[in-house]
Every structure is written in C-alpha cells, then in structure tokens.
Design an enzyme around this catalytic site. Structure first.
Site, short mmCIF file in Angstrom:
data_model
loop_
_atom_site.label_atom_id
_atom_site.label_comp_id
_atom_site.label_asym_id
_atom_site.label_seq_id
_atom_site.Cartn_x
_atom_site.Cartn_y
_atom_site.Cartn_z
N GLU A 112 -39.15 -53.94 -2.54
CA GLU A 112 -39.24 -54.10 -1.01
C GLU A 112 -39.59 -52.76 -0.18
O GLU A 112 -38.79 -52.68 0.88
CB GLU A 112 -37.56 -54.72 -0.91
CG GLU A 112 -37.19 -55.81 -1.57
CD GLU A 112 -35.65 -56.52 -1.28
OE1 GLU A 112 -34.84 -55.44 -1.26
OE2 GLU A 112 -35.72 -57.49 -0.88
N HIS A 154 -31.84 -43.58 -0.39
CA HIS A 154 -32.17 -44.19 -1.83
C HIS A 154 -33.42 -43.43 -2.47
O HIS A 154 -33.86 -43.58 -3.63
CB HIS A 154 -32.56 -45.79 -1.70
CG HIS A 154 -31.54 -46.59 -1.17
ND1 HIS A 154 -30.36 -46.76 -1.96
CD2 HIS A 154 -31.36 -47.22 -0.11
CE1 HIS A 154 -29.60 -47.40 -1.31
NE2 HIS A 154 -30.09 -47.80 -0.13
N ASP A 189 -23.00 -45.17 4.37
CA ASP A 189 -23.98 -46.54 4.50
C ASP A 189 -23.39 -47.56 3.51
O ASP A 189 -22.61 -47.04 2.47
CB ASP A 189 -25.37 -46.04 3.82
CG ASP A 189 -26.36 -47.11 4.06
OD1 ASP A 189 -27.28 -47.25 5.25
OD2 ASP A 189 -26.31 -48.02 3.12
N HIS A 191 -24.85 -49.23 1.29
CA HIS A 191 -25.51 -49.05 -0.07
C HIS A 191 -25.13 -47.65 -0.55
O HIS A 191 -24.88 -46.73 -0.03
CB HIS A 191 -26.72 -49.33 0.06
CG HIS A 191 -27.17 -50.82 0.42
ND1 HIS A 191 -27.54 -50.75 1.96
CD2 HIS A 191 -27.29 -51.71 -0.14
CE1 HIS A 191 -27.89 -52.15 2.18
NE2 HIS A 191 -27.77 -52.85 1.19
N ASP A 278 -24.66 -50.78 8.22
CA ASP A 278 -24.87 -51.92 7.57
C ASP A 278 -23.38 -52.24 6.92
O ASP A 278 -23.19 -53.34 6.26
CB ASP A 278 -25.87 -52.23 6.67
CG ASP A 278 -26.09 -50.89 5.84
OD1 ASP A 278 -25.25 -49.75 6.02
OD2 ASP A 278 -26.94 -50.64 5.00
N TYR A 317 -28.76 -53.11 10.27
CA TYR A 317 -29.74 -54.09 10.32
C TYR A 317 -29.37 -55.18 11.57
O TYR A 317 -30.26 -56.00 11.80
CB TYR A 317 -30.48 -54.65 9.00
CG TYR A 317 -30.63 -53.45 8.28
CD1 TYR A 317 -31.81 -52.94 8.07
CD2 TYR A 317 -29.74 -52.89 7.21
CE1 TYR A 317 -31.92 -51.82 7.39
CE2 TYR A 317 -30.11 -51.86 6.36
CZ TYR A 317 -31.11 -51.26 6.59
OH TYR A 317 -31.45 -50.43 5.89
#
Ligand code: OKP
Ligand code: ZN
Length: 337
Positions: A112, A154, A189, A191, A278, A317
């Site tokens: 992705e 990431h 975040d 994630h 997010d 997002y």
C-alpha cells in the site's frame, strides 16, 4: 507556534491502495491541515534543504539510492504502472538484491506504499520540514509544527511501508540529539511507529514511547507489542502501550499519563511528537473513538511536560475534521485550549 510546510508534497499523489479504491494518504490531507492553520492566523514558513548526511543519520545509503532510482528502473523494465509496488509478498533478504523486481520486495514491507515518479521528491520535502522544525527548536523555539506529507513513522532504516518512505520524526530526533542530549519521541498516531522504534531500538539516547491500536488487530501487525522494550544498550528505552479497538478519549488520556510518566523520568532535553489524527472516531482506517475536543486535552498534557518540542504530522484521514484535530492539538500544547 511556527509551522513548516511546502507544497512539494503534491508530487506524491498515490492512486492505488493495494486493492481497489482511492488511496487515503492524499494531497487533500495537507490542504485540510494547512487551511485550518491559516484560518488560525499561524505563521507558515518553508523548510530549508536536507543533506545526504542528515538523511544518512537515519537511513541506509543503499535504500536512499533505491528510492531515488526505483521508479525509473521500474518503468524501463516495462513493469505495470502507475507506481512501484512489490509483486510478490514483500520480503527482506540477507543481501540487498540488484534486480528491480526483487528490490521492490526487499525495500518495501507492504503493498500500500506505491513509489511513483514524484514520491521521493515529496518524501525529501517532508523530511526537510521535520529537520527544519528540529533546527528551530535547537535554535531556541519552544514548539514548532512540521506539516509533513507523506508521513514517516513506519519507514525503517532501509525499508518503506505503511504510506511512509523517509522517517521524518526520526530525522528530527537525530537532529535534536546531535549535540548529545537525550530525546524522547512520543507517537500518538493510531498505528504503531514500527520504523521509529526500529531506528532507535538499540539507543539509550532516544526514548521511543507509543500509544497505538493492539497490533494483533491493527497495522503494522508485526510490531508494537508491549514486550518490545529495546535491545542491548537501548534496553528499557522503548515503551509500547497497545490499546484495544474502541478506545475512547478518557481511556486514551489515562494511557497517555503512563507514557508521560516514563518520559518524565527519562528526562529528555527535547521532545518529538509523532502526531496522528487517525485516533478520531470517524477515521476511515482507524478504530478508536476519540472526539475532536480530545486532541486539545492530549496536546495540553504533552505541553505540560515542559520540554521544547518538534511536532511532526503522521496520519489522520478523515478530511472534514483533520484540520480541527491538528489545530486543537497545537492550541492545547500551547495552553490556549
Ligand atoms: C499510516 B499511518 C487498512 C490497512 C492498513 C496501512 C496503514 C498505514 C497507516 N486496510 N494499511 O500510521 O497513519
Ligand atoms: Zn496511522
């Protein structure tokens, strides 16, 4: 609070998200944040450049070389466009491969994170924003916000993934630690920032603390568990606080106290915040239930640490509220909300 931004992120406009449908990491994200910031009357400045040496503080030379040339090599090999995406399951090899198809799997850990013609330029611009914010902090500013896009947390030393190419927050942290002082990175975040964790995993100079969704049920899946605490000299300098899906503002703020306590006892000279929005209930790829007002409370508590801080934009997002989340966070940090 000063804001660092450049519209060079527009060069990166991914159109495919692995499967079908629009990619959530869109240029409209930065536009939404910028407009909210301008509506607040905050001053926006452009970043200074970033050197190879400053990139090499965090990333491997062969990886940077790959990022720079991958799209051209992919196109020349007549591989399918519109961007480089691993064709087999991404797989890290012991020896870096030279063939572009093999490289695409070696240097990327998911499907992705498309690498298009302008991706590296945009990633460099984002990294420059984070670096400039850090330089202003060492120059005496209290808080500086780097409006980075694409995000970075990431990205590891030698690998892209999770919509990230260069680790903007890690580049800021390395700059802040250049003269030997301790730096804490607090990642809020949704994630886990597996890249930032990896980059500083052996380091007692940089403490990485993260609140995030339980990786067993959320991306990046392979990192972010509570038993990952650092390695070697860095043992004890990594703190993961995984939270269940559905976590709300109250529960989030309670977990934040734990992270702030650990950071306070570490005693950093400087702080970097990886700011992801997010965690908002409406986020299309998140899974917590925070409200817009919670971001002010989170910012306020982090600001109370009383350390000079570079705030680096990561995810978020849900375009209708993204700008308000960021502005609330920044106002909270400055004690205005
Ligand atoms: C980047 B940042 C959802 C799969 C997750 C990757 C998420 C990257 C998030 N279908 N895909 O941390 O906001
Ligand atoms: Zn995220």
């Amino acid at each position: 609070m000063k804001v660092i931004y450049t519209d060079r992120h527009l060069e990166h406009a991914p159109s495919i998200a692995g499967a079908v449908g629009p990619h959530p990491e869109s240029p409209q994200r930065a536009k939404a944040i910028l407009e909210a910031i301008q509506a607040e009357g905050m001053a926006v400045a452009r970043p200074r450049g970033i050197t190879k040496k400053q990139l090499l503080a965090v990333h491997d030379g062969d990886y940077l070389h790959y990022l720079q040339g991958a799209y051209k090599a992919w196109t020349e090999a007549h591989l399918p466009g519109p961007a480089v995406i691993p064709q087999s399951p991404p797989h890290r090899m012991d020896v870096a491969p030279t063939n572009i198809v093999a490289q695409a799997g070696h240097y990327c850990f998911d499907t992705e994170t498309p690498l298009g013609p302008g991706t590296y330029k945009a990633a460099l611009a984002a990294a420059a924003c984070a670096l400039t914010a850090a330089q202003q902090i060492t120059g005496g500013e209290r808080f500086v916000f780097a409006l980075c896009r694409p995000p970075g947390h990431h990205a590891g030393r030698g690998v892209c993934g999770g919509f990230c190419y260069l680790n903007n927050a890690a580049i800021a942290a390395a700059e802040l630690g250049k003269s030997g002082g301790k730096v804490a990175v607090l990642d809020v975040d949704f994630h886990h920032g597996n890249g930032t964790q990896e980059i500083f995993y052996d380091s007692p100079q940089v403490f990485y603390a993260s609140l995030h969704a339980d990786p067993n049920v959320a991306f990046p899946h392979f990192a972010g568990y509570a038993n990952e605490r650092g390695r070697g000299g860095g043992a004890g300098f990594n703190l993961n606080i995984p939270l269940p899906l559905g976590t709300d503002g109250r529960e989030y703020l309670r977990a934040l106290e734990q992270a702030l306590e650990a950071i306070a006892s570490f005693g950093p000279q400087f702080l970097v915040v990886s700011l992801g929005c997010d965690t908002l209930a409406e986020d299309p790829i998140g899974g917590f239930t925070l409200e817009v007002a919670d971001f002010a409370a989170i910012g306020r508590r982090i600001g109370q640490l009383g350390r000079p801080c570079a705030i680096v934009q990561e995810g978020g997002y849900y375009l209708p509220s993204l700008g308000q989340c960021v502005v609330n966070f920044l106002a909270g940090m400055e004690g205005r909300m």
